[in-house]
Design a protein around this motif. Structure first.
Motif, short mmCIF file in Angstrom:
data_model
loop_
_atom_site.label_atom_id
_atom_site.label_comp_id
_atom_site.label_asym_id
_atom_site.label_seq_id
_atom_site.Cartn_x
_atom_site.Cartn_y
_atom_site.Cartn_z
N SER A 1 2.08 13.66 -4.36
CA SER A 1 2.84 13.21 -3.78
C SER A 1 2.53 13.20 -2.19
O SER A 1 2.24 14.57 -1.87
CB SER A 1 4.29 13.80 -3.79
OG SER A 1 5.57 13.40 -2.96
N ILE A 2 2.45 12.01 -1.43
CA ILE A 2 1.83 12.15 -0.41
C ILE A 2 2.81 11.49 1.06
O ILE A 2 3.37 10.40 0.81
CB ILE A 2 0.51 11.25 -0.37
CG1 ILE A 2 -0.65 11.78 -1.52
CG2 ILE A 2 -0.31 11.08 1.18
CD1 ILE A 2 -1.41 10.95 -2.04
N LYS A 3 2.67 12.13 1.99
CA LYS A 3 3.49 12.07 3.06
C LYS A 3 2.50 11.48 4.34
O LYS A 3 1.64 12.05 4.65
CB LYS A 3 4.36 12.99 3.58
CG LYS A 3 5.77 13.31 3.31
CD LYS A 3 6.66 12.09 3.63
CE LYS A 3 7.98 12.24 3.09
NZ LYS A 3 8.79 13.48 3.82
N PRO A 4 2.58 10.10 4.78
CA PRO A 4 1.66 9.68 5.57
C PRO A 4 1.94 10.21 7.04
O PRO A 4 3.19 10.92 7.32
CB PRO A 4 2.03 8.18 5.95
CG PRO A 4 2.62 7.93 4.35
CD PRO A 4 3.50 8.98 3.93
N THR A 5 1.12 10.59 7.75
CA THR A 5 1.16 11.45 9.06
C THR A 5 1.64 10.29 10.12
O THR A 5 1.73 8.95 9.53
CB THR A 5 -0.10 11.93 9.51
OG1 THR A 5 -1.08 10.99 9.71
CG2 THR A 5 -0.61 12.87 8.67
N ASP A 6 1.79 10.61 11.49
CA ASP A 6 2.19 9.65 12.53
C ASP A 6 1.38 8.89 12.84
O ASP A 6 1.37 7.94 13.67
CB ASP A 6 2.87 10.48 13.56
CG ASP A 6 1.92 11.52 14.07
OD1 ASP A 6 0.67 11.65 13.79
OD2 ASP A 6 2.44 12.25 15.05
N GLY B 1 -2.58 11.72 5.43
CA GLY B 1 -1.73 11.85 4.45
C GLY B 1 -1.65 13.38 4.17
O GLY B 1 -2.76 14.14 4.00
N ILE B 2 -0.26 13.85 4.10
CA ILE B 2 -0.08 15.17 3.67
C ILE B 2 0.07 15.20 2.27
O ILE B 2 1.40 14.86 1.69
CB ILE B 2 0.97 15.85 4.47
CG1 ILE B 2 0.48 15.79 6.04
CG2 ILE B 2 1.10 17.51 4.36
CD1 ILE B 2 -0.70 16.37 6.60
N ILE B 3 -0.67 16.10 1.54
CA ILE B 3 -0.15 16.05 -0.08
C ILE B 3 0.65 17.26 -0.34
O ILE B 3 0.65 18.44 0.17
CB ILE B 3 -1.45 16.35 -0.96
CG1 ILE B 3 -2.65 15.29 -0.41
CG2 ILE B 3 -1.35 16.58 -2.14
CD1 ILE B 3 -3.88 15.61 -1.12
#
Length: 413
Positions: free
Chosen positions: A124-129, A42-44
């Motif tokens: 706010s977290i974006k899941p990685t591939d 996850g990218i914060i």
């Protein structure tokens, strides 16, 4: 659970590696799974946005208070404009996960299906591939992540997990996104079962509340009853009794609003007593009622036990022929609580209702047979609610078991 799964659990518990599994650090996981730090999953978000600027002030805002504990659900939200937000916040979209960084012990994490801005108390977290969003959400709701997050938060003055610590939490997951999605789908299906049970329970509780408001006040009469009710002073029906004739061997009772009167041994409080301190306690018999310190907020409690209570409480015994079940329901009804609140209006917070306050209240006294019938109807409703609560708890335990088995790879989909 199959014998094969039981055997696998036992092997892993002993530290042995079953066939088709491998040991990575302290974890034993399937051979085709991986273990990575959170930073690879996850990218914060790091850039703050101005909630007063377009389009952010029109977006919904999520803070810790908008996330339900342990469930991943989002509670009611408002826009930045409605809240009057002025300080910087983090942006999220429908591909993001929002996680409360404060008090990780509350386990507040959600996966919004809309874009918005979140509090600076959230990540706010974006899941990685490498990972599916729904699978990552369940991992973060799981016990392993929860335990590690709480441990990290203990290093700060206020329980809070900082970004560096969050990024180091190691998590296990299938390499296959397809497998991740299948696991997430199973857990989401169980969530829907739980939500359905919760709605059913809430509806039954609403019905019970309506019945209380109608039947306990005489607004609605049951078939076969038409005799006029009497509304008389409470002191006429109930007397204040002070019986301190006991040797101190009776069990001390706790008077609670949520569980009623229960033995102190069932309350998670360790209080030491002496024979001298217990000598002033009041005796309570089964069928007595007790006015507690907060009765004007939660009603008067009924005792199913014989024991002793603090002399600060008022013990009531019926001096009229009554059905205990009827008054057990009435004293916890909104109508009764409203009457008690009026009786102590203007009294400073924390003061107990006196017997004199209680005695002045006019309460219903239906014919005895009608009291019994009303009590039977409401007790049946209580029984149905209890069964639904048990059913709901079983489904929640099933979800925990599924998470333990699926998110560790003990059971493969």
């Amino acid at each position: 659970m199959t014998p094969e799964v039981r055997d696998r659990i036992e092997q892993i518990r002993r530290g042995n590696v079953p066939e088709g599994y491998k040991k990575v650090g302290s974890d034993i996981i399937p051979s085709d799974w991986s273990k990575s730090p959170f930073s690879q999953l996850g990218i914060i978000s790091s850039g703050l946005v101005n909630p007063k600027e377009q389009p952010y002030f029109e977006m919904q805002h999520i803070g810790p208070d908008n996330i339900e504990k342990d469930t991943g659900r989002i509670l009611e939200t408002q826009s930045a404009a409605e809240l009057g937000l002025i300080s910087g916040k983090f942006y999220f979209d429908s591909d993001s996960i929002v996680y409360s960084k404060i008090r990780p012990n509350l386990n507040k994490v959600c996966a919004p299906h809309f874009e918005g801005i979140c509090s600076a108390d959230c990540y706010s977290i974006k899941p990685t591939d490498k990972i599916d969003k729904a699978y990552l959400l369940n991992l973060m709701l799981g016990y392993s992540f929860y335990k590690r997050a709480v441990e990290c938060s203990m290093r700060t003055g206020m329980p809070k997990i900082n970004q560096d610590d969050l990024n180091t939490i190691a998590m296990c997951y299938p390499k296959s996104i397809d497998e991740q999605k299948k696991i997430a789908k199973i857990l989401t299906t169980q969530d829907k079962v739980i939500e359905s049970k919760e709605k059913l329970l809430a509806e039954k509780q609403r019905q019970k509340k309506y019945l209380m408001q109608q039947l306990l006040t005489g607004k609605r009469r049951l078939p076969g009853f038409n005799e006029e009710w009497r509304f008389i002073r409470a002191r006429t029906i109930f007397e204040n009794i002070t019986d301190k004739k006991h040797d101190g061997t009776l069990e001390v009772l706790s008077v609670t609003q949520d569980r009623g009167i229960i033995p102190r041994s069932q309350v998670d409080i360790d209080i030491k007593y002496t024979n001298k301190s217990l000598s002033g306690y009041k005796k309570v018999a089964k069928g007595n009622f007790v006015i507690s310190l907060r009765s004007f907020q939660g009603g008067i409690e009924y005792s199913e036990y014989e024991g002793i209570v603090s002399p600060a409480y008022i013990v009531l015994s019926a001096s009229y022929p009554i059905d205990n079940g009827y008054y057990k329901q009435f004293f916890k009804s909104p109508d009764c609580i409203s009457r008690l609140s009026v009786a102590v209006y203007g009294v400073r917070d924390g003061k107990q209702i006196s017997y004199e306050d209680f005695g002045r209240i006019k309460i219903p006294y239906p014919p005895l047979n009608e009291q019994k019938t009303i009590a039977k109807v409401l007790t049946t409703a209580d029984h149905e609610i209890d069964l639904l609560q048990q059913d709901l708890e079983q489904e929640k335990q099933k979800k925990k078991a599924l998470m333990q088995l699926l998110l560790t790879g003990i059971v493969k989909v």
